[in-house]
Design an enzyme around this catalytic site. Structure first.
Site, PDB file in Angstrom:
ATOM      1  N   GLU A  47       0.831  -1.211   0.000  1.00 35.23           N
ATOM      2  CA  GLU A  47       0.000   0.000   0.000  1.00 35.23           C
ATOM      3  C   GLU A  47       0.863   1.257   0.000  1.00 35.23           C
ATOM      4  OE1 GLU A  47      -3.610   1.986   2.685  1.00 35.23           O
ATOM      5  OE2 GLU A  47      -2.320   0.432   3.543  1.00 35.23           O
ATOM      6  N   LYS A 129      -8.454   4.891  -2.557  1.00 39.93           N
ATOM      7  CA  LYS A 129      -9.070   4.366  -1.341  1.00 39.93           C
ATOM      8  C   LYS A 129     -10.275   5.231  -0.985  1.00 39.93           C
ATOM      9  CE  LYS A 129      -7.626   2.768   3.260  1.00 39.93           C
ATOM     10  NZ  LYS A 129      -6.478   2.671   4.193  1.00 39.93           N
ATOM     11  N   CYS A 163      -5.827  -2.145   2.398  1.00 37.48           N
ATOM     12  CA  CYS A 163      -5.846  -2.212   3.857  1.00 37.48           C
ATOM     13  C   CYS A 163      -7.264  -2.412   4.414  1.00 37.48           C
ATOM     14  CB  CYS A 163      -5.192  -0.948   4.417  1.00 37.48           C
ATOM     15  SG  CYS A 163      -4.596  -1.078   6.119  1.00 37.48           S
TER      16      CYS A 163
END
Length: 346
Positions: A47, A129, A163
């Site tokens: 990430e 995200k 995540c």
């Protein structure tokens, strides 16, 4: 019955260069070269690996984050730029699908962004995200659902989440409903110590089972010197150790090779797509096991626009190369460890 593809995939556990984007890019390109020597066709990096995950935001109070946050702005990745062109060129050279996380700079904002390059070098997915987690909200803006899509690649249908997006069941379901065959998961590495790796293992294995797909999970790694450079506080340093879990999971929820929890390197395994049908024959969450007349998902996949009516092309002050002209990719390092690959038996 037609032949099922077998794809060799790699999950990378690696430390960034905390000083520069150019240094981290060099490590990415070198790792692609090393993986290619093992016949890898798909490689997944951690990430926001480029230039580095903002670990400072987890251990510093907001009032103290200004200098590091501004430095991240200066090193962040613009899409497209010389940085993305270098990765695309390497993907094409090595005939490899490459998934990498970046801190994306879009004018005055940063985003947690996942990039997927096909083996042709083409960028086939850029997604942000949707909700930065906890301390991350001080660093990144919010993405939208336009990136919640599965893309066709040379190795199959790929979906990706970053995540704790894996704790958003509707986000996961949106990818499942698009019939992803390989799910690329990315985590920053340890943030709260060993329990982080344990929770990660549960999360990625559950998604593999529920989606009936393979999961390639990559986590970042910090050296002891890097941990000490991020924070001098021994209590805070503990959070940055022993929470990694780089893994490759089958549609049956099994580890195909032992996970990597310490050090830098990569693991790889052969993904036999017969296992997808084997799992979905028993339980297809978005097919014969679904009840759409009872439960369904509504998704707004439009790109978020802050102002309506602006021209399509708006000048981008930062759409320039962030690399020195002399950058040449560097030399390959020698400390990468490889776990043995496996093939799924008949």
């Amino acid at each position: 019955m037609s032949d099922y593809p077998i794809v060799r995939a790699a999950a990378v556990q690696i430390s960034p260069d905390l000083e520069s984007l150019a240094g981290t890019l060099r490590k990415v390109l070198n790792m692609i070269d090393e993986a290619a020597e093992s016949g890898v066709e798909l490689i997944v990096f951690p990430e926001t690996f480029m230039p580095y995950y903002p670990y400072f935001s987890f251990v510093l109070p907001p009032v103290s984050q200004g200098p590091e946050h501004l430095r991240l702005y200066q090193e962040a990745v613009v899409v497209p730029s010389a940085t993305t062109e270098a990765i695309g060129h390497k993907a094409k050279e090595r005939q490899m699908v490459v998934v990498v996380g970046v801190n994306e700079r879009d004018n005055g904002s940063l985003y947690n962004t996942q990039l997927v390059f096909d083996k042709t070098g083409e960028l086939i997915l850029k997604r942000r995200k949707i909700t930065p987690t906890y301390h991350e909200r001080m660093i990144w803006g919010q993405g939208d659902a336009s990136g919640l899509k599965v893309v066709d690649s040379a190795v199959g249908r790929i979906g990706a989440l970053a995540c704790w997006e894996h704790y958003n069941p509707l986000a996961r379901y949106s990818l499942m409903a698009q019939h992803e065959q390989i799910h690329c998961a990315q985590f920053p590495g340890s943030l709260v110590g060993p329990i982080f790796g344990e929770q990660m293992d549960v999360t990625i294995r559950h998604h593999a089972l529920e989606s009936g797909c393979f999961v390639i999970n990559s986590t970042g790694w910090l050296t002891e010197a890097q941990i000490q450079s991020i924070t001098p506080d021994p209590a805070m340093q503990k959070a940055l150790r022993d929470g990694c879990n780089t893994a490759i999971i089958s549609p049956e929820g099994k580890h195909l090779v032992p996970p990597m929890t310490q050090g830098e390197g990569f693991i790889y395994a052969d993904l036999d797509f017969r296992l997808i049908d084997k799992r979905k024959r028993m339980m297809d969450s978005v097919g014969h096991y679904a009840r759409p007349e009872l439960l369904s998902l509504h998704m707004n996949a439009q790109v978020s626009r802050y102002v309506a009516g602006l021209p399509e092309s708006v000048p981008d002050t930062f759409r320039t190369s962030v690399l020195p002209e002399s950058f040449n990719g560097g030399e390959s390092h020698d400390d990468t460890t490889q776990n043995e690959s496996i093939s799924i038996p008949n």
